[in-house]
Enzyme design. Structure first.
Site, PDB file in Angstrom:
ATOM      1  N   TYR A   1       0.729  -1.285   0.019  1.00 32.83           N
ATOM      2  CA  TYR A   1       0.119   0.043   0.115  1.00 32.83           C
ATOM      3  C   TYR A   1       0.777   1.278  -0.049  1.00 32.83           C
ATOM      4  O   TYR A   1       0.359   2.338  -0.478  1.00 32.83           O
ATOM      5  CB  TYR A   1      -0.881  -0.152   1.087  1.00 32.83           C
ATOM      6  CG  TYR A   1      -2.421  -0.674   0.991  1.00 32.83           C
ATOM      7  CD1 TYR A   1      -2.207  -1.972   0.799  1.00 32.83           C
ATOM      8  CD2 TYR A   1      -3.443  -0.009   1.256  1.00 32.83           C
ATOM      9  CE1 TYR A   1      -3.683  -2.610   0.777  1.00 32.83           C
ATOM     10  CE2 TYR A   1      -4.746  -0.445   0.954  1.00 32.83           C
ATOM     11  CZ  TYR A   1      -4.869  -1.883   0.896  1.00 32.83           C
ATOM     12  OH  TYR A   1      -6.017  -2.631   0.632  1.00 32.83           O
TER      13      TYR A   1
ATOM     14  N   LYS B   1       2.635 -15.450   2.017  1.00 33.34           N
ATOM     15  CA  LYS B   1       3.234 -16.086   0.784  1.00 33.34           C
ATOM     16  C   LYS B   1       4.516 -16.188   0.899  1.00 33.34           C
ATOM     17  O   LYS B   1       5.203 -15.908  -0.136  1.00 33.34           O
ATOM     18  CB  LYS B   1       2.334 -15.185  -0.319  1.00 33.34           C
ATOM     19  CG  LYS B   1       2.645 -16.012  -1.646  1.00 33.34           C
ATOM     20  CD  LYS B   1       1.460 -17.213  -2.062  1.00 33.34           C
ATOM     21  CE  LYS B   1       1.825 -17.729  -3.238  1.00 33.34           C
ATOM     22  NZ  LYS B   1       0.899 -19.042  -3.423  1.00 33.34           N
TER      23      LYS B   1
ATOM     24  N   ASP C   1      -3.359 -18.594  -0.160  1.00 36.86           N
ATOM     25  CA  ASP C   1      -4.274 -19.048  -0.895  1.00 36.86           C
ATOM     26  C   ASP C   1      -4.990 -20.057  -0.220  1.00 36.86           C
ATOM     27  O   ASP C   1      -6.090 -20.295  -0.401  1.00 36.86           O
ATOM     28  CB  ASP C   1      -3.474 -19.611  -2.237  1.00 36.86           C
ATOM     29  CG  ASP C   1      -2.142 -20.229  -1.845  1.00 36.86           C
ATOM     30  OD1 ASP C   1      -1.631 -20.180  -0.832  1.00 36.86           O
ATOM     31  OD2 ASP C   1      -1.550 -20.610  -2.996  1.00 36.86           O
TER      32      ASP C   1
ATOM     33  N   ASP D   1      -6.562  -6.937   3.907  1.00 33.60           N
ATOM     34  CA  ASP D   1      -7.506  -6.213   3.365  1.00 33.60           C
ATOM     35  C   ASP D   1      -8.482  -7.193   2.595  1.00 33.60           C
ATOM     36  O   ASP D   1      -9.720  -7.202   2.788  1.00 33.60           O
ATOM     37  CB  ASP D   1      -7.168  -5.302   2.358  1.00 33.60           C
ATOM     38  CG  ASP D   1      -8.123  -4.418   1.537  1.00 33.60           C
ATOM     39  OD1 ASP D   1      -9.033  -4.142   2.219  1.00 33.60           O
ATOM     40  OD2 ASP D   1      -8.287  -4.487   0.250  1.00 33.60           O
TER      41      ASP D   1
ATOM     42  N   ASP E   1     -12.547  -8.620   4.034  1.00 31.88           N
ATOM     43  CA  ASP E   1     -13.819  -8.750   3.462  1.00 31.88           C
ATOM     44  C   ASP E   1     -14.462 -10.127   3.118  1.00 31.88           C
ATOM     45  O   ASP E   1     -15.658 -10.122   3.104  1.00 31.88           O
ATOM     46  CB  ASP E   1     -13.584  -8.040   1.902  1.00 31.88           C
ATOM     47  CG  ASP E   1     -13.868  -6.694   1.926  1.00 31.88           C
ATOM     48  OD1 ASP E   1     -13.699  -5.862   2.883  1.00 31.88           O
ATOM     49  OD2 ASP E   1     -14.314  -6.324   0.919  1.00 31.88           O
TER      50      ASP E   1
HETATM   51  C1  IPM Z   1     -10.557  -1.048   3.998  1.00 32.20           C
HETATM   52  C2  IPM Z   1     -10.612  -0.436   2.574  1.00 32.20           C
HETATM   53  C3  IPM Z   1      -9.497   0.494   2.314  1.00 32.20           C
HETATM   54  C4  IPM Z   1      -8.322  -0.324   2.226  1.00 32.20           C
HETATM   55  C5  IPM Z   1      -9.786   1.239   0.906  1.00 32.20           C
HETATM   56  C6  IPM Z   1     -11.251   2.165   1.281  1.00 32.20           C
HETATM   57  C7  IPM Z   1      -8.726   1.803   0.548  1.00 32.20           C
HETATM   58  O1  IPM Z   1     -11.011  -1.348   1.847  1.00 32.20           O
HETATM   59  O2  IPM Z   1     -10.338  -0.324   4.901  1.00 32.20           O
HETATM   60  O3  IPM Z   1     -10.323  -1.955   4.041  1.00 32.20           O
HETATM   61  O4  IPM Z   1      -7.951  -0.895   1.180  1.00 32.20           O
HETATM   62  O5  IPM Z   1      -7.614  -0.192   3.180  1.00 32.20           O
HETATM   63 MN    MN Z   2     -11.003  -3.376   2.311  1.00 32.82          MN
END
Ligand code: IPM
Ligand code: MN
Length: 372
Positions: free
Chosen positions: A142, A189, A221, A245, A249
């Site tokens: 990042y 990884k 993975d 990240d 999700d």
């Molecule tokens: C998160 C979000 C952010 C990230 C985005 C909005 C840039 O997805 O906080 O998980 O990737 O860190």
């Molecule tokens: Mn995210």
């Protein structure tokens, strides 16, 4: 307790969901006799249109001065569809994470039994899931150097980690595991990436000083598969910025909706609380966004300051909303309740457990065992 809280509504549904968590914090303030003050500031696309910058100096000043930051969500469609935009809303978030040194992002994924029907996985696979992702937040790909060639046909992103960046979050993860199920899974990884091999080396070394905590290492993975097959096997997942990240999700599939997932980003001197979800601009102003992730982020804020009973009272009120099916449509398609109604219900049900006999018997101290 006196707390000054910076409020960054951000873009899309951010301000609407934040409004609900502020209602809940005000209910806590009143019920438990605290003194909370709130200061609003701009971040993201709204800040770009107001000032030209995704993180204006004024916002940074307010956040640095505050005891904690509560953030809505950032991002706007016009930027998503324009990869060549040089100034982007996300840069404001990254800069803020960096400036406040919020190196550890703590993302709990805990099943709420009353709404598991909504989860895509079958109930058997998810029952008992109670894991926390420790995502490194201020390093890795990042923040590495980004390059694009003059002809615009070649690009690169550098992924870099130092031993110190790894060890400080690793210690937090092991300390949290000691208070939980004593298991840390490092997700990396290491068969491919040099940074992952450094993570393994540093974390394996640190594990020796936490002899009562078991360390497992797992490739990313495989981890994505294991998280779907048997999420209950995990306790603490420790991982880098990018893998964290993605994996976090994935937690939304286990829980049932990304609208339920809160996070705490912490550093030595600062802390910020925000849902994992994005700004969902398509839903802006429609009163359909789920406010629970933002409300649970406020609960994590409270437990960060050791206001455990207060935090539990918020989580109990959220559970009550699930039991009574006072939920938004992402949880129950046929629901007729909107963001505001759900937020009001939860805020109105925040009660002092000492006075009401409403004891939280499910040990739902969100953050109690995850934030140290
Ligand atoms: C998160 C979000 C952010 C990230 C985005 C909005 C840039 O997805 O906080 O998980 O990737 O860190
Ligand atoms: Mn995210």
């Amino acid at each position: 307790m006196q707390l000054e809280i910076a409020l960054l509504g951000g873009d899309g549904i951010g301000p609407e969901v934040l409004e609900q968590s502020v209602k809940c914090l005000k209910a806590v303030e009143e019920t438990f006799n605290h003194d909370f003050s709130f200061k609003e500031a701009n971040l993201g696309a709204i800040a770009i249109s107001n000032t030209g910058k995704p993180l204006p100096e004024e916002t940074l000043r307010i956040c640095k001065k505050a005891d904690a930051v509560l953030c809505g969500a950032i991002g706007e469609i016009e930027y998503d569809n324009n990869p060549s935009a040089i100034i982007r809303p996300e840069q404001g978030l990254f800069q803020l994470r960096r400036e406040l040194e919020l190196y550890a992002c703590i993302r709990p994924v805990k099943v709420f039994p009353s709404i598991t029907r909504n989860a895509i996985l079958n109930n058997k696979a998810i029952i008992g899931t109670d894991l926390v992702i420790y995502r490194e937040l201020t390093g890795g790909i990042y923040f590495g150097k980004k390059e694009i060639s003059d002809d615009g046909r070649t690009a690169s992103d550098l992924c870099k980690y130092t031993e110190n960046e790894i060890s400080r979050i690793a210690h937090l993860a092991f300390k949290a595991a000691k208070k939980r199920k004593r298991k840390v899974t490092l997700v990396d990884k290491a068969n491919v990436l040099a940074t992952s091999r450094l993570w393994r080396k540093v974390v394996t070394e640190i594990a020796k000083s936490y002899s009562d905590v078991q360390l497992n290492c797992m490739y990313i993975d495989n981890a994505t598969v294991q998280m779907m097959k048997n999420p209950a096997q995990f306790d603490i997942i420790l991982t880098d910025n990018m893998f964290g990240d993605i994996l976090s999700d994935q937690g939304s599939i286990i829980i049932g909706s990304v609208g339920l997932l809160p996070s705490a980003s912490v550093g030595k001197n600062n802390a910020m609380f925000e849902p994992y979800h994005g700004s969902y601009p398509q839903a802006k102003g429609k009163n359909i966004a789920n406010p629970v992730a933002s409300i649970l982020s406020a609960a994590m804020l409270l437990s960060h300051f050791d206001l455990i009973e207060e935090s539990n009272s918020v989580v109990s009120a959220v559970r009550k909303s699930f039991q009574k099916k006072i939920v938004t449509t992402d949880i129950m398609g046929s629901s007729k309740y909107g963001t505001d109604y759900v937020g009001n219900f939860i805020a109105n049900n925040i009660v002092d457990s000492d006075n009401s006999g409403n004891i939280n018997d499910e040990n739902i101290g969100l953050g109690k065992s995850t934030i140290i």
